[in-house]
Structures are given as structure tokens and as C-alpha cells.
Design a protein around this motif. Sequence first.
Motif: not given
Length: 257
Positions: A1-10
Motif C-alpha cells: 500500500m502506498t504511503l501518503h503525506l497528509v496535511r491537516i489544518g489545526v
Amino acid sequence: MTLHLVRIGVNPLALAQYAVGRRIGDDDDGYALHCALVARFGDAAPRPFRYWRDHARGPHLLGYVADWPAMQDAGALPPADDRLAALFDTPQAQPMPAAWRAAARYAFEVRVRPTVRFGRQVRAARGDRAGAWQPKAGEIDAYVAACERAVLAGESTDTVDRAAVYVRWLARRLDGVATLEDATLRLFQRARSRRSTHRPAGSGARTHAVEGPDAVVAGTLTITDPAAFADILARGVGRHAAFGHGMLLLSPAGRAA
């Protein structure tokens, strides 16, 4: 499974309210974010991750996710805790390379908690030994451990360079995975964090405060084992990857000198 870079506003205010409500606040919000991410996304939560309070693009975290579809599914559900509703923005993701190449070079930055941990027997031996620093501690700053070794060897602690200690600490954890071409200590501070006591409910305090080093190391690395590199990227560097440390941020490397 491909690793993903995620961005989440906080939302910092919602995060503070969540931390206060659960009595899990600390200096870097690492433990509160860990708890909030797990409560919101379950096993699909980003780990490792890194949080930026003040940034031109607003407070946010970056993290690696092994199963992006599972995180999307979890995020589509209503939050189990109403305090989480305003805490996170909708995650955005991009896939990381499906495969890494041996001898590939990357610029990197990683926030780490460079500590040395002692097993039960070693801790007992240190407690009985004259000259041991923080003899009852199960985990101490790698720099403190290096100073202790210097004193026991009859040397001055002036010979111990904090930056060099932390770079060696990182190099050892990447041994067999990647080689550090160059690395510098970009930031250091001491911070109070919170960790679980792993006690069952009703048997005493569920968390306790721990104080220790908080460092950012940056430089250039070369991959030596692509499979192991993929594993450590997804797992994080060091024991505190679930709490905002250990995330290897990568970018194209400049031309070698």
C-alpha cells in the motif's frame, strides 16, 4: 500500500479546549494531538506527524498515513467526541514514491527526542553505581548520557558537543537504512511532554509529565536499503513518533560539493 503525506489544518483554540477538557496539555501539544488524531481517525491516524503552531499557511500538521482510503473513511464519520468537530480541517493527501532507490540522495529535516533508554537491569545497576547521572531514570537525554560517560572516563564535560551527540544518535538509528552525508542541529530546546502511565481506568493517574530534549536535525542523506528506508519513513525515527517526533521530511538534495 502506498504511503501518503497528509496535511491537516489545526484549530489551536479547539485543540487547547480539548487538551484542557481531558487534562492532557503539555508544552508542544504532542500528546493532545496524538489522542485527538486517534479519536478522530482510529488506527488510520497519521503516524509519525509533525505540528506547526505558527506558519504562513496557518497552524497545521503533516503526517504519513499507510492507508489513505481508511483515513478518508474514518474522516467521513461524525466525530465521537463533540470537541473534535472544530479541531481538524479536511485532510489533504499526496502519494509518496511507491519505491525508493538505493544511492538516492535527499535533503531531510526531522524533529527528534534524542534520548537513551535503560532496561530494568541496566537501570538497577545504574542506581547502585556511584557517579551515575539521574540514576533512577529509565530514559535520559542522550547528551546527559554522553556527559556521564565523559565524567566516568575522567574527562571534562566541555569535551561533549551536544550537536555532535544528537547527530550520532540519529545516525545510529538510520544505520543500515541511510547514510548521513551531512547533518546539523538546527534547533534545540527542552520541553515538558505528557505520556501515558498505561494504568487501567480507576487505578491512578493515566498520564504523567516528562521533561526532555526537543531537537530538529537537518542535512542530506543517502538511501542504503530502500525497503528499510520505506519502513522507517512510515514508522518514524525514535520511540516518540506517535507524539509529533520522528517524521523524516524529504526534499530534493542539492548538488554535491
